[in-house]
Design an enzyme around this catalytic site. Sequence first.
Site, PDB file in Angstrom:
ATOM      1  N   SER A 119       0.819  -1.213   0.000  1.00 30.21           N
ATOM      2  CA  SER A 119       0.000   0.000   0.000  1.00 30.21           C
ATOM      3  C   SER A 119       0.847   1.256   0.000  1.00 30.21           C
ATOM      4  O   SER A 119       0.341   2.349  -0.250  1.00 30.21           O
ATOM      5  CB  SER A 119      -0.856   0.042   1.275  1.00 30.21           C
ATOM      6  OG  SER A 119      -1.725  -1.040   1.328  1.00 30.21           O
ATOM      7  N   HIS A 140      -1.159  -2.931  -7.176  1.00 37.14           N
ATOM      8  CA  HIS A 140      -1.903  -2.558  -5.971  1.00 37.14           C
ATOM      9  C   HIS A 140      -3.402  -2.671  -6.205  1.00 37.14           C
ATOM     10  O   HIS A 140      -4.024  -1.784  -6.779  1.00 37.14           O
ATOM     11  CB  HIS A 140      -1.499  -1.129  -5.566  1.00 37.14           C
ATOM     12  CG  HIS A 140      -2.068  -0.671  -4.267  1.00 37.14           C
ATOM     13  ND1 HIS A 140      -2.208   0.656  -3.939  1.00 37.14           N
ATOM     14  CD2 HIS A 140      -2.531  -1.362  -3.192  1.00 37.14           C
ATOM     15  CE1 HIS A 140      -2.748   0.754  -2.736  1.00 37.14           C
ATOM     16  NE2 HIS A 140      -2.944  -0.460  -2.268  1.00 37.14           N
ATOM     17  N   GLU A 152      -3.688  -0.046  -9.095  1.00 35.54           N
ATOM     18  CA  GLU A 152      -2.663   1.004  -9.200  1.00 35.54           C
ATOM     19  C   GLU A 152      -1.349   0.279  -9.529  1.00 35.54           C
ATOM     20  O   GLU A 152      -0.889  -0.569  -8.750  1.00 35.54           O
ATOM     21  CB  GLU A 152      -2.590   1.738  -7.848  1.00 35.54           C
ATOM     22  CG  GLU A 152      -1.884   3.060  -7.861  1.00 35.54           C
ATOM     23  CD  GLU A 152      -1.914   3.740  -6.473  1.00 35.54           C
ATOM     24  OE1 GLU A 152      -1.933   3.046  -5.438  1.00 35.54           O
ATOM     25  OE2 GLU A 152      -1.915   4.975  -6.436  1.00 35.54           O
ATOM     26  N   ASN A 190      -3.014   5.939  -1.293  1.00 38.09           N
ATOM     27  CA  ASN A 190      -2.936   6.109   0.160  1.00 38.09           C
ATOM     28  C   ASN A 190      -2.342   7.446   0.591  1.00 38.09           C
ATOM     29  O   ASN A 190      -2.515   7.864   1.731  1.00 38.09           O
ATOM     30  CB  ASN A 190      -2.197   4.929   0.791  1.00 38.09           C
ATOM     31  CG  ASN A 190      -3.107   3.722   0.804  1.00 38.09           C
ATOM     32  OD1 ASN A 190      -4.251   3.807   1.248  1.00 38.09           O
ATOM     33  ND2 ASN A 190      -2.637   2.604   0.276  1.00 38.09           N
TER      34      ASN A 190
END
Length: 284
Positions: A119, A140, A152, A190
């Site tokens: 992450s 991701h 991602e 994130n």
Amino acid sequence: MIDSVAVIGGGTMGNGIAHVCAQRGLGVHMVDISSEALEKGLATIDRNMERQVKKDRMSSQEKEEALGRIRTFTDPAEAVQGVHLAVEAIPERAELKYELFGTLDREAAPEVILASNTSSISITEIAARTSRPEKVIGMHFMNPVPVMKLVEVIRGLATDDATTETVMELSRTLGKTPVEVNDYPGFVSNRVLMPMINEAVFALMEGVAEVEAIDTVMKLGMNHPMGPLALADLIGLDTCLNILEVLHRELGDDRYRPCPLLRKYVAAGWLGRKSGRGFHSYQD
Ligand code: CAA
Ligand code: NAD
């Protein structure tokens, strides 16, 4: 073309990744150091595929065929034999990932792509622990994996075009939309999401409002599908804390400091859905 993958870690994300890969016809080696986690992971896949059967999105036969494509392992070295790509989904702790990528690099054939579902941790630093940094990449997925459309895709400094294109193509094969981003702490997802979750925990700690009120304001006021505290419970509070630690340390800015109340919940073992209690309770 990728037609078999190893998924390392069978927890919240690993079982979801195994689910979508098996559903789209890939052979899957799902590996976890805990046999209990493997059993739980397989049961979760069975339950989530059954939802799809009930909604006529998959036939019972397709479900059985997909489940039949998943083999389980407790040793990552064994699990990477004969696959084209490995995707790692073990806890968000750099030292664990560095050690695992060292093992995967030694044990997997030289052409195998090594992807991480991290992450926030630097793909460049993970890749530097291997002898094939051009074949190391971030892949991701979002939680819950069977539902969320985004992957991602994170290029490390040395990741080559062929590896990136293969992973973009695989993401499309899995029914996802890949978006390529560069390697900075927390990437895009994130870097933007975690400060919101952290701020919601500060608001709770400072008594601005109760849990339900904070979540309802963000659901009804901003049209978010779930409130930030419920989302933190879905992600796992340990994972949220680990991501915030990476953002704080790597970006060196106090605006990313994890809220003390989040630390307290993690210390108590209140990790969210996976432990039955977080900001909300999940006894049922
Ligand atoms: N597995 C498979 N399918 C699931 C599922 C799961 N775990 N949870 C829900 N679903 C399916 C349901 O079957 C339902 O399917 P249909 O639309 O086809 O009927 C659909 O998802 C919606 O589910 P529900 O009606 O039960 O519940 P909902 O409408 O409240 O949606 C949700 C649940 C999809 C989780 C929604 O609340 C949501 O989108 N929440 C936000 C999720 C999010 O932001 N995820 C990103 C987290 S951050 C991240 O992943 C990155 C990181 O590094 C931390
Ligand atoms: P989790 O705690 O639910 O599962 C991790 C699993 O890895 C556990 O079952 C554990 O037994 C296993 N494990 C630990 N060390 C291992 C090893 N060396 N080899 C094999 N298995 C091992 O964690 P998670 O939420 O699935 O997160 C996994 C990764 O995905 C993390 O990097 C996390 O940041 C990332 N991620 C999480 C989310 C989320 O919403 N939870 C979303 C996107 C990405």
